[in-house]
Design an enzyme around this catalytic site. Structure first.
Site, PDB file in Angstrom:
ATOM      1  CE  LYS A  75     -59.124  87.002  72.022  1.00 41.69           C
ATOM      2  NZ  LYS A  75     -59.789  85.808  72.558  1.00 41.69           N
ATOM      3  CE  LYS A 132     -61.973  84.891  79.912  1.00 41.94           C
ATOM      4  NZ  LYS A 132     -62.306  83.685  79.153  1.00 41.94           N
TER       5      LYS A 132
END
Lengths: 293, 293
Positions: free
Chosen positions: A172, A240
């Site tokens: 991811k 983030k």
């Protein structure tokens, strides 16, 4: 093919709710829990049982699916919320939240001590993919755990086992690294083309179908040409993800100069324009064009 | 639809030869010239007339197509080689070579003085695209010149007018900027994923079809996973293109931090591994992985 799996879903927000509905449509017996109870209760109309707490959601489950905000929340719900203790040995937890690699491995180790298998299984595709059951599901864990969870995961998208525990989160992060830097490269090229005197919309069209073609050129490139920076994916979430990616790269001893460059540009964008769409990176590069070439 | 256009092709190398063949197949009357005469003579079998010099190639042409090595060679063939002086007023020169923006504009201005229109029309797609008549053809110039050349350009690929003189070269540089930095971003992500413990082939498969998907992830990503760095596109040509892009960006006052980063990495790759495939950027990033994370 429901195959008799009983599934508990922890977290039925923007992503978790449509994922739970797809599990119900596929014929699985699904129990749901959400911190804001009303969001779980809404799924009763779709055939879900609604649990009062994480432990009740997990108690009879063969598979627990987590779709929560971050690793701290996952840890709190699983271990402080009682879900892990309530699980039967032999059950599987598929954590589809995007959390840090180390957190995922820590959760796997703690569950292993209870005889429970863990898959990290973060997704790409957003709410559109969650609703269409077309999520890319990147799984880390053992083959047997993946095989047990697979029928349920296939009801939500396209699962692929990419390596041992943590590898799903790594994939991811790799995904986010490519996405962020491709946005930057497309923004840079379109800003350059316009500053040099070409029509950016036509340049984008000319690049489509060639070696420079990408989903980002299509989607984000189109938004850049249209000057449409309404938020679909937040700049803050990009930051983030890039911070997590850079931390993981450093831990692995891997270089990440593109991710590092992208993080700096997205931070400058956030400071100047607020939490706009990822495609807003065009604004940051456009701002740097010299007014008198 | 040959529409009676008589075409002169200057340069029948790896790209120019299949392009000339596609013009002949479409029914155009084609005269060819090449510095190494044997390469032009080979096209006689396909129905081309072979000219002894650039002037003879251009003398009766409505459209002259150039496919030469760089801007200096184009200038020498057109202006020193006699092609420009031999052209009839009203003719069009479509220079499909990749040359500097300023050179293209200079050629256009000099030809305008002779009553000859100029299009810069560089291509993307390589020899495969040249053979399949599927080149992306990025054109800079006027609408009337584009309209006259269009039937011939469509026999070689997909032409698009992207702006005034020079804009075709600008689009080509924008294309190269996106290609180079997408290669870098994919290489970085795959090197990271492997260093962190995931299977790079499976990570690439998981990224395919999502937001990170691109032609580069498919083609160059596949080569990185297979460790196949046999040269299809040379590192040295990538460096040449990036140097031209950075010069043009500087002239336009545009920032190019991704292209700048990519240039540095490709230069280090060339120094360490020689003139390998563009996908060899993986080698350069892999080399930077700390041996003891």
């Amino acid at each position: 093919m429901a195959e008799g799996l009983r599934i508990g879903v922890l977290g039925t927000g923007l992503m978790g709710a449509p994922m739970a509905r797809n599990l119900l449509r596929a014929g699985f017996a699904v129990t749901v829990w959400n911190r804001t109870a009303a969001k779980a209760a809404a799924l009763a109309a779709d055939g879900a049982r609604v649990a009062a707490d994480p432990a009740a959601c997990a108690a009879e489950a063969d598979l627990v699916v987590c779709m929560l905000e971050n690793g701290a929340v996952v840890g709190a719900v699983l271990f402080d919320g009682g879900a892990a203790a309530a699980l039967r040995p032999g059950a599987v937890v598929a954590d589809m939240s995007s959390i840090a690699v180390d957190e995922a491995r820590d959760h796997a180790a703690r569950l292993a001590g209870l005889g429970v298998a863990h898959l990290d299984a973060p997704v790409s595709g957003g709410t559109v993919g969650a609703e269409a059951a077309s999520l890319s599901i990147m799984c880390g864990g053992t083959e047997p755990a993946f095989a047990r969870a697979r029928p349920a995961l296939e009801a939500m998208g396209r699962p692929l086992l990419v390596g041992p525990s943590g590898a799903g989160q790594i994939a991811k992060l790799a995904n986010q690294m490519v996405v962020a830097s491709t946005i930057g490269a497309v923004a840079e090229a379109l800003v350059f083309a316009e500053a040099a005197g070409a029509d950016p919309g036509r340049v984008r069209a000319a690049l489509t179908g060639g070696f420079a073609d990408s989903r980002i050129l299509e989607l984000h490139g189109g938004r850049m040409v249209a000057r449409d920076f309404a938020t679909r994916g937040k700049t803050s979430s990009q930051i983030k993800d890039l911070v997590n990616a850079l931390r993981a790269a450093e831990a692995a001893g891997a270089p990440a100069p593109y991710a590092d460059l992208s993080l700096g540009l997205f931070r400058d964008l956030l400071a100047a324009d607020g939490d706009v769409d990822h495609s807003g990176l065009w604004l940051e590069l456009r701002r740097r064009v010299a007014s008198t070439p």
